[in-house]
Design a protein around this motif. Structure first.
Motif: not given
Length: 646
Positions: A353-357, A363-364, A368-370
């Motif tokens: 669901n998100a980028c590890p970097y 914003s991905e 940021v995503v949590g």
């Protein structure tokens, strides 16, 4: 300036583990029994399971707020609105299951009495008839697919279309998913919906909510960024046309909110008021109802803000219902050509669901995503089953929207590729894993699986400095062998002066500058026989006209050398929660609410670019130069062509 603390009534009733209040449980049971009796009386039914669907259901309209005001210069393939589909996945699943279960068995039904009017998923015939970019023509009534407004461009026609759609559906709830550049249009959509259906409850969710609204457990307070929906309404910058906002891991939170709305609705007119929904939420929480994930539901009741923070158990991304369960696949991506030269019907899919970097402009990022969620249990098998499900829905190609495929985990990539290759080369459907055979049931399903193409996203460092060369080549070969026919890579800039400022997961190696790293990664992909598309981002820290010219020229060289088949120029746009927004002093200046901001050339040639929210390192002359120079130097491979429709 830090986020604003807004006076709120905090309802801390959704904590795990459950701590049910006996009186609340009794009150909820009495309420549900009374409502079921009322439904039976209204429908003149002697038994609960005789209550007809049209007496139990209420219309819901969902919409994706667009980020563009003109089709001119559109640079992206208009794919399916997956942020909206994913957000709706749990609620849609609950509604579809409720429609299949008798109203007379309320304890077994996700929606106990009233229910969103999502009665059934699209049929296979509906799915295969769905057209690229079109809606309200091939959808069957009663499906979630028939209740989505997805305009892509916000103009006078879109405004008129929304009015017509609201008049036709008369929604009791209007759900809007929005990113920051679409927020001003989301507000206008909410206003139009309220004008046409004054009793309609408006719910906002999406990345803009995630970035601008959060709960501080330490202070027991709601923190709002300057550009947040609720703060803009609070200080008069925006009209009070939004009733609820949902942020965080909202899959389950939206489902919870819709259940509370259903419980709060009067049975005669199926309409709910915000105070009654707040009361229903509080009752559900006090009764012991718990949902997974961390999220925040906020309700506006006149001058009072009610906040329901959710702190639930962790969940596996693979356990979420399929986003396409209720929706047809409409995307046609020309990077996946069919034998007849048309563009393949392309499903979107994510396994994380998100980028590890931690790029400071993105914003991905998991920061940021949590947090980062992945397919956890039996990931390769679960992902293969999801692919087979999409193939049964008509997918001829799949694009993995993960910021980095499988979060850059080489063993996970190889395991998935081995499973997909085995499925695609099986001698017969009977040889597929059992969990896949339930989806591949007809000859056309089998044909699509055997010929399936897929694409995904990678990074330059992933293919150079983070892994040994032999491992990189083996991974690329595994991708190609499994049917990967397209990779997408973010080049960002070809200037070392710019890239040295980028807080990216870049392994800096002496005598191996970023420019060489990009070329090496692209060369390895080409040697594996996989075409590559790329994105270029102008306006990062350190950007000057000279670095712009350098990037335009160097990407042109990559084009000349056949290393990229598509190059997409982008302008850095400030997102509320990113570090570059803060470091550039833009956190309190972002205007994502004013309805009268003119979006004009050259901004319209770049997705998400608007006056006032683009990089402070670029003048308007620079933006014009980027538009004209990339068009001239990169030629036909800049951006994309519209796919050929069937």
């Amino acid at each position: 300036m830090s986020p604003s603390t807004v006076p709120s009534v905090i309802h801390d009733v959704f904590r795990s583990p459950a701590d049910a209040d006996g009186d609340a449980v009794d009150a909820l049971n009495r309420l549900r029994a009374a409502r079921l009796s009322g439904l039976m009386e209204r429908s003149k039914c002697e038994k609960a399971d005789q209550v007809p669907w049209n007496a139990r259901s209420f219309p819901v309209l969902a919409a994706l707020a667009p980020v563009m005001t003109s089709p001119e210069g559109e640079i992206t393939y208009p794919g399916d609105p997956m942020c909206l589909y994913a957000a709706l996945s749990v609620a849609v699943d609950s509604a579809l299951r409720s429609a299949r279960i008798d109203a007379g068995r309320p304890q077994e039904t996700p929606f106990n009495d009233l229910c969103p009017a999502w009665q059934c998923p699209p049929t296979k015939e509906n799915r295969l008839a769905a057209q690229h970019g079109l809606r309200f023509g091939h959808e069957a009534e009663g499906t979630p697919d028939a209740a989505v407004f997805d305009p892509r461009v916000w103009d006078e026609k879109a405004r008129a279309d929304l009015r017509l759609v609201v008049r036709r559906h008369r929604p009791r709830v209007f759900l809007v998913s929005t990113v920051s550049p679409g927020h001003r249009y989301a507000l206008e959509m909410a206003r139009l919906a309220k004008e046409e259906a004054p009793d309609c409850l408006v719910v906002f969710g999406g990345r803009h909510m995630d970035e601008t609204m959060r709960y501080s457990q330490a202070d027991r307070s709601v923190l709002l960024e300057y550009s947040s929906t609720l703060l803009a309404i609070e200080d008069g910058r925006a009209e009070p046309v939004v009733d609820f906002c949902v942020s965080g891991e909202g899959y389950f939170a939206l489902d919870l909110l819709l259940k509370a709305i259903a419980l709060a609705m009067d049975l005669d007119r199926t309409r709910a008021r915000v105070p009654d929904v707040v009361e229903a939420l509080a009752l559900l929480g006090a009764s012991g109802l718990r949902i997974p994930g961390n999220s925040l539901i906020c309700a506006r009741d006149a001058a009072t803000l009610h906040a329901f923070p959710v702190r639930g158990e962790k969940y596996d991304l693979a356990d979420l219902p399929s986003p396409y369960q209720g929706f047809a696949i409409r995307s046609r991506f020309p990077v996946f050509p069919m034998p007849d030269r048309t563009a393949a019907r392309t499903a979107h899919m994510t396994v994380s669901n998100a980028c590890p970097y931690h790029c400071d402009f993105c914003s991905e990022s998991a920061l940021v995503v949590g947090g980062l969620k992945r397919f956890g249990k039996s990931p390769a098998e679960s992902a293969l089953e999801r692919v087979c499900e999409y193939v049964s829905y008509g997918a001829e190609a799949v694009f993995f929207d993960d910021s980095i495929f499988w979060s850059g985990n080489f063993p996970a990539i190889r395991e998935f590729c081995a499973a997909l290759r085995s499925a695609r080369t099986a001698a017969a459907p009977e040889e597929l894993p059992e969990r896949c055979r339930r989806w591949i049931t007809e000859d056309d399903d089998w044909e699509r699986l055997r010929n399936l193409q897929f694409g995904c996203q990678v990074t330059a460092d992933l293919l150079t400095t983070l892994h040994r060369e032999d491992d990189v080549r083996a991974m690329l070969a595994a991708l190609r062998g499994a049917g990967c026919t397209y990779l997408y890579m973010g080049i960002e800039s070809m200037s070392s002066e710019v890239m040295e400022h980028v807080h990216k997961n870049i392994r800096r190696v002496t005598d191996f500058p970023w420019k060489a790293k990009v070329r090496t990664a692209l060369s390895r992909i080409r040697e594996a026989g996989i075409p590559v598309g790329s994105s270029v981002l102008f306006g990062l820290e350190g950007e000057t006209r000279r670095t712009i010219e350098e990037t335009v020229h160097e990407v042109g060289q990559l084009v000349d050398d056949g290393l990229v088949m598509l190059a997409s120029p982008n302008i850095l746009t400030y997102h509320p929660a990113t570090r570059i927004t803060k470091s550039h002093g833009m956190r309190e200046k972002l205007d994502y609410h004013s309805p009268d901001i003119e979006n004009r050339p050259p901004y319209i040639y770049f997705e998400e670019a608007f006056p006032g929210v683009v990089s402070r390192r670029l003048s308007e002359d620079d933006i014009w130069f980027i538009h004209e120079a990339t068009a001239k130097r990169w030629g036909a491979i800049r951006n994309s062509a519209e796919p050929e429709l069937r």
